[in-house]
Design a protein around this motif. Structure first.
Motif, mmCIF file in Angstrom:
data_model
loop_
_atom_site.group_PDB
_atom_site.id
_atom_site.type_symbol
_atom_site.label_atom_id
_atom_site.label_comp_id
_atom_site.label_asym_id
_atom_site.label_seq_id
_atom_site.Cartn_x
_atom_site.Cartn_y
_atom_site.Cartn_z
ATOM 1 N N SER A 154 -3.294 44.444 -12.399
ATOM 2 C CA SER A 154 -2.804 43.768 -13.609
ATOM 3 C C SER A 154 -3.907 43.732 -14.665
ATOM 4 O O SER A 154 -3.618 43.826 -15.857
ATOM 5 C CB SER A 154 -2.276 42.367 -13.297
ATOM 6 N N VAL A 183 -9.715 33.144 -14.633
ATOM 7 C CA VAL A 183 -8.440 32.480 -14.931
ATOM 8 C C VAL A 183 -8.528 31.835 -16.320
ATOM 9 O O VAL A 183 -7.619 31.977 -17.145
ATOM 10 C CB VAL A 183 -8.127 31.419 -13.854
ATOM 11 N N THR A 226 -8.539 34.613 -19.076
ATOM 12 C CA THR A 226 -7.214 35.221 -19.250
ATOM 13 C C THR A 226 -6.299 34.229 -19.956
ATOM 14 O O THR A 226 -5.528 34.610 -20.856
ATOM 15 C CB THR A 226 -6.619 35.613 -17.892
ATOM 16 N N LEU A 238 -1.668 38.836 -14.789
ATOM 17 C CA LEU A 238 -3.086 38.777 -14.445
ATOM 18 C C LEU A 238 -3.499 37.339 -14.165
ATOM 19 O O LEU A 238 -4.234 37.056 -13.207
ATOM 20 C CB LEU A 238 -3.924 39.367 -15.580
ATOM 21 N N LEU A 239 -2.990 36.437 -14.985
ATOM 22 C CA LEU A 239 -3.289 35.022 -14.803
ATOM 23 C C LEU A 239 -2.830 34.564 -13.418
ATOM 24 O O LEU A 239 -3.567 33.895 -12.690
ATOM 25 C CB LEU A 239 -2.571 34.231 -15.900
ATOM 26 N N ALA A 241 -2.205 36.464 -10.710
ATOM 27 C CA ALA A 241 -2.965 37.128 -9.655
ATOM 28 C C ALA A 241 -4.321 36.455 -9.476
ATOM 29 O O ALA A 241 -4.753 36.180 -8.339
ATOM 30 C CB ALA A 241 -3.138 38.603 -9.995
ATOM 31 N N LEU A 242 -4.988 36.132 -10.602
ATOM 32 C CA LEU A 242 -6.313 35.497 -10.515
ATOM 33 C C LEU A 242 -6.207 34.097 -9.918
ATOM 34 O O LEU A 242 -7.059 33.688 -9.114
ATOM 35 C CB LEU A 242 -6.951 35.434 -11.903
ATOM 36 N N SER A 243 -5.145 33.378 -10.277
ATOM 37 C CA SER A 243 -4.982 32.028 -9.734
ATOM 38 C C SER A 243 -4.780 32.082 -8.230
ATOM 39 O O SER A 243 -5.373 31.301 -7.474
ATOM 40 C CB SER A 243 -3.778 31.340 -10.380
ATOM 41 N N LEU A 244 -3.931 33.028 -7.790
ATOM 42 C CA LEU A 244 -3.703 33.171 -6.351
ATOM 43 C C LEU A 244 -4.997 33.533 -5.649
ATOM 44 O O LEU A 244 -5.318 33.018 -4.579
ATOM 45 C CB LEU A 244 -2.642 34.245 -6.093
#
Lengths: 147, 347, 451
Positions: free
Chosen positions: A23, B239, B242, C431-432, C434-437
């Motif tokens: 992503s 996070v 983004t 992306l947000l 995926a990064l949080s997970l």
């Protein structure tokens, strides 16, 4: 049991890494595309004919260089007509000069020579000079931006 | 477990050549607090600065810094250049968010008193960056040369005249001459794209260098959970960044910022001419200020007082007494006052 | 020391010469060459005027009259001091005669031709005496035209005045008397900006016009007309009374000549009108060319509703029952309406795009072409030839279509861009997520590792 847990953990980790990487790459591409498009200048605007002066300012037999849409143009008045040629050499786009001595256009860069009717006579130029449309309106000479 | 979380397959080849494993293990050696928005603000501010630099560089491709062409060239960027409206909106919105996150960053530092020894230099460079950031915001707002920009330039440079000692010089300096003219625009452009960015680069490298020398301590909370800088804190920072980018894009796409008509000195300054939000407190004070205070011209008194406060602000690490809570209180009072003044200016 | 420059020397020499010349000139004045021919001849005043007499250089009339207490006698002297004639070579004597060298009442000697109140009939002769003398006028002011007096005798005003009409104007009625100003001065009643007020001073006065078969509403009508409004708006080309009627030779244009008055500015319209069937027809019936449709003093802004068979159409003033003209009028009217709608649509499309923050490249240029063709169509209508109107109308339509095409393509691009934005925002959200997970996974593992 712990080994199975480990296995599941590794699979999840790999998936998450892939999701993050994928992503992020997609987002970066989505961001790059507009930037690349932005860098390309928008097309120029359509132009109409430009008034370059009164007809009296172009005596018979004279060659005058005027600027139409920021580009140099030679205006030639003969006994019976007014013609205009783009002063841009068809070889490598240098600006050709009028030689009063030889009655021809000469390119100072690579030795191209054109006749007063635009024909390429000598040197590397592959084509005649571009001729532009001339209109005489109410005593004014108008030269259009393109032929 | 030296490199616990390396994307082994696709990045492995590159990681090996960069010696990433050792970098990662060193970064992993630092520990950070897991909770606390404050710890992400510096990173967000830096990220927004990068967005500003990138979008600003793009804008210089089409912008023409001449009073006769400036407004038209911005109109062209917004209306004609492919995705020019997006680039313009991103630059404009990020400017606001950048100043906002700068302020927040400083306030959290003030409240946590993170400026105490040995971080005085981080504080001083930070305050300098705030000043440069406000300078960027001021010069940037002049560039579209719209009616609003013109009024903004007039008022801003006129207020500068009342700064004690250096006022006259600053006034001429900001106007690029005696009055707001085409030269003001040329001056503002030079400062916006060259002088101030160079200064920011210089001060910012100092600020970041100090961070690596004297890493910010964890807050003295006994039960706070700590996490390694890499990868845990980095992912969390990711996070946050983004999120910031998504907010910027959402604002840029959905909230229009009209350019306004071209500056025309014959048109009287628009009655609803409001400054950018970060100048609203100033706007409220200037509007409410009496002609004279203690025998001094109103604006001179207020600007003078603001300068004294500013100096106190700069000297904070040296004024602060260990164990005293005055600084934190002062920060809150200042924040609330600025908010109230802004509300006052809006009403 | 360097020697003084030749220039300095010349200037110095010039100054010396001047100092010498002034007393010399003073010495000459009291001893004039008498010029006996000047005196006595009242009907041809100042016969030797080809050489302005230096005797007038002492204007004792003005210096004496300025001290008098009777306003009627003092004012002329004061006004003269700032008039266009305030040249002592002209002096009071230039018009009133007498002997300005005599500082006593003797100056008013009838034997010297003294004339305190020139009559209506005399004034044009007095003014013309100098202003028709080219050699004289050139000596005083080379830029002044000559022959106004001759032109005046050709005008209706001049004929009436010469016949002893008491209301018709002489020169001073319009130009003023003692305080006369050059027409270029805004203080002059005949200045372009004042002339309509001047003419209406008599021509809008019912009492003054009572003896003549003439209307008095021209000024009011002109003020409301497109010409008068343009004039009031400060347009330097807007016509006022004299633009059509002339000044000194003012003669009302009649049916046969009015087109030439209009055609001085509306040249193209006049030429095209002369190619129309109306041109011949109007002449046969004695109709005034432009005026029949446009009226004269109250000419309104021309518009497309003038053509057609509707209630406001001027065509119907004559052709209400004529089959062929009605058909042509309808045809041209339809063409004009179609062109107007297409042009309006194109403008609306550009306005819509501009409001949406879209700058359509090329649209201003194609709208310019629309406007140019619209100007042309307003002229071509005068031919009453549907085919020629059609040719220009199709220019309007193609330029309008080009505008529409440009706007639509810009709008389509904008819509595509929008869709791209939504996709990008979606990717950002992904992306947000995926990064949080990932962050949660790291937390989980750290806690497992820690425990």
């Amino acid at each position: 049991m712990s080994s199975r847990d480990d296995k599941g953990g590794v699979a999840r980790r790999n998936f998450l890494n892939l999701a993050v990487g994928g992503s992020a790459a997609a987002f970066a591409v989505a961001g790059t595309y507009p930037v690349v498009r932005y860098l390309e200048p928008p097309p120029g605007r359509a132009r109409s004919a430009s008034r370059v002066g009164k007809i009296e300012e172009f005596p018979v037999g004279s060659v005058r260089t005027v600027v139409v849409d920021d580009r140099p143009v030679h205006v030639i008045r003969t006994a019976d007509e007014v013609r205009a040629f783009s002063a841009i050499c068809t070889h490598l786009q240098c600006v050709v000069a009028y030689s009063a001595e030889h009655k021809q256009f000469e390119c100072p860069c690579h030795g191209g020579v054109y006749a007063l009717d635009g024909r390429n006579l000598e040197g590397p130029p592959p084509r005649p000079l571009e001729e532009l449309t001339v209109t005489i309106d109410e005593g004014y000479v108008l030269v259009s931006a393109s032929g | 477990m030296t490199a616990p979380d390396l994307p082994s397959k696709p990045g492995g080849w590159l990681a090996e050549r960069l010696g990433w494993a050792s970098i990662a293990s060193r970064l992993g050696g630092y520990s950070m607090s897991r909770r606390g928005f404050a710890f992400y603000l510096g990173g967000i501010t830096l990220f927004l600065l990068v967005v500003q630099v990138a979008s600003g560089i793009l804008l210089t491709l089409y912008y023409q810094p001449d009073a006769a062409y400036a407004h038209g060239s911005v109109e062209r960027i917004v209306g004609e250049v492919a995705y020019g409206d997006l680039v313009h909106a991103v630059h404009s919105w990020t400017a606001d968010l950048f100043v906002a996150s700068l302020f927040l960053h400083l306030f959290t530092v003030m409240i946590r008193r993170s400026f105490r020894s040995p971080h005085e230099l981080s504080w001083l460079t930070g305050v300098a960056l705030l000043a440069l950031g406000v300078g960027q915001a001021f010069t940037g707002a002049v560039l579209p040369w719209s009616e609003r920009a013109y009024t903004h330039a007039r008022i801003g440079s006129e207020l500068a005249r009342y700064v004690p000692l250096v006022g006259g010089w600053l006034h001429r300096f900001m106007r690029g001459g005696e009055d707001v003219t085409s030269s003001t625009l040329a001056h503002a452009f030079g400062f916006h794209v060259a002088v101030l960015p160079a200064a920011v680069a210089l001060v910012l490298s100092g600020h970041l260098f100090l961070l690596t020398r004297r890493p910010v301590q964890r807050p003295p909370q006994p039960n706070a959970e700590s996490i390694p800088l890499y990868p845990d804190f980095f992912v969390r920072q990711g996070v946050a960044l983004t999120g910031a980018m998504v907010i910027v894009l959402t604002l840029a796409i959905f909230v229009d910022r009209p350019l306004g008509p071209v500056a025309d000195p014959r048109v009287s300054s628009a009655p609803d001419a409001q400054p950018p939000w970060y100048f609203l407190p100033v706007h409220a004070i200037v509007r409410a200020a009496p002609k004279e205070l203690l025998g001094i011209e109103g604006p001179r008194f207020l600007v003078g007082a603001a300068c004294v406060m500013g100096l106190a602000f700069v000297a904070l690490p040296f004024l602060d007494r260990r164990g005293s809570r005055v600084t934190a209180w002062a920060a809150w009072v200042l924040l609330v006052t600025l908010l109230l003044l802004s509300l006052r200016a809006l009403s | 020391m360097r020697s003084p420059s030749p220039l300095l020397l010349a200037v110095f020499a010039g100054l010396l010469a001047l100092l010498g010349a002034v007393p010399a000139a003073r010495a000459v004045v009291p001893a004039p060459s008498a010029a006996p021919s000047t005196n006595g001849a009242a009907s041809v005043p100042l016969a030797s005027r080809s050489l302005p007499s230096p005797m007038n250089a002492t204007n004792t009339c003005a210096s004496c009259h300025a001290t008098l207490t009777d306003t009627k006698l003092r004012t002329p002297a004061k006004e003269y001091a700032h008039s266009a004639h305030r040249d002592d070579r002209i002096g009071c004597v230039g018009c009133h005669h007498g002997d300005p060298r005599d500082p006593t009442v003797g100056a008013h000697a009838k034997s010297m031709g003294f004339e305190p109140h020139p009559t209506h009939v005399e004034v044009p002769q007095i003014c013309g005496g100098c202003h028709s003398d080219a050699a004289f006028i050139r000596r005083l002011n080379g830029r002044l035209p000559v022959g106004q007096a001759a032109l005046f005798t050709l005008s209706l005003h001049g004929k009436l005045t010469a016949a002893g009409d008491g209301v018709a104007p002489d020169c001073s009625t319009c130009h003023g008397k003692h305080d006369i100003q050059p027409p270029s001065s805004p203080l002059s009643p005949v200045n372009r900006t004042n002339v309509a007020k001047l003419c209406s001073g008599c021509h809008a006065d019912k009492q003054k016009m009572a003896g003549y078969d003439i209307r008095t509403d021209q000024f009011e009508k002109w003020k409301k007309s497109v010409h008068g409004q343009a004039f009031a708006a400060g347009n330097p080309n807007a016509p006022t009374c004299t633009s059509c009627h002339g000044a000194h030779a003012s003669t009302p244009p009649d049916a046969a000549s009015v087109a030439h008055a209009c055609g001085r500015c509306h040249e193209t319209e006049m030429q095209l009108f002369e190619q129309s069937p109306h041109s011949q027809g109007f002449r046969r019936r004695g109709l005034a060319a432009c005026v029949a449709c446009h009226s004269n003093h109250d000419v309104a802004r021309a518009s497309a509703i003038m053509v057609g068979t509707g209630p406001d159409a001027t065509c119907m003033k004559c052709h209400n029952n004529d089959e062929k003209p009605r058909r042509v009028a309808d045809e041209i009217s339809n063409l004009l309406r179609g062109a107007r709608e297409r042009a309006a649509d194109a403008r609306a499309a550009v306005a819509r795009a501009t409001t949406a923050g879209l700058r359509v490249s090329g649209a201003p240029y194609s709208l310019d072409q629309v406007a140019t063709a619209e100007t042309k169509v307003r002229s071509v209508v005068h031919t009453l030839d549907p085919a020629r109107v059609q040719a220009v109308v199709s220019d309007i339509e193609s330029a309008a279509d080009e505008t529409q095409r440009l706007v639509q393509s810009a709008e389509r691009n904008r819509r595509l861009e929008r869709r791209g934005y939504y996709a990008a925002l979606g990717l950002g959200a992904l992306l947000l997520l995926a990064l949080s997970l990932k962050a949660m996974d790291l937390d989980r593992r750290r806690r497992q590792g820690g425990s």
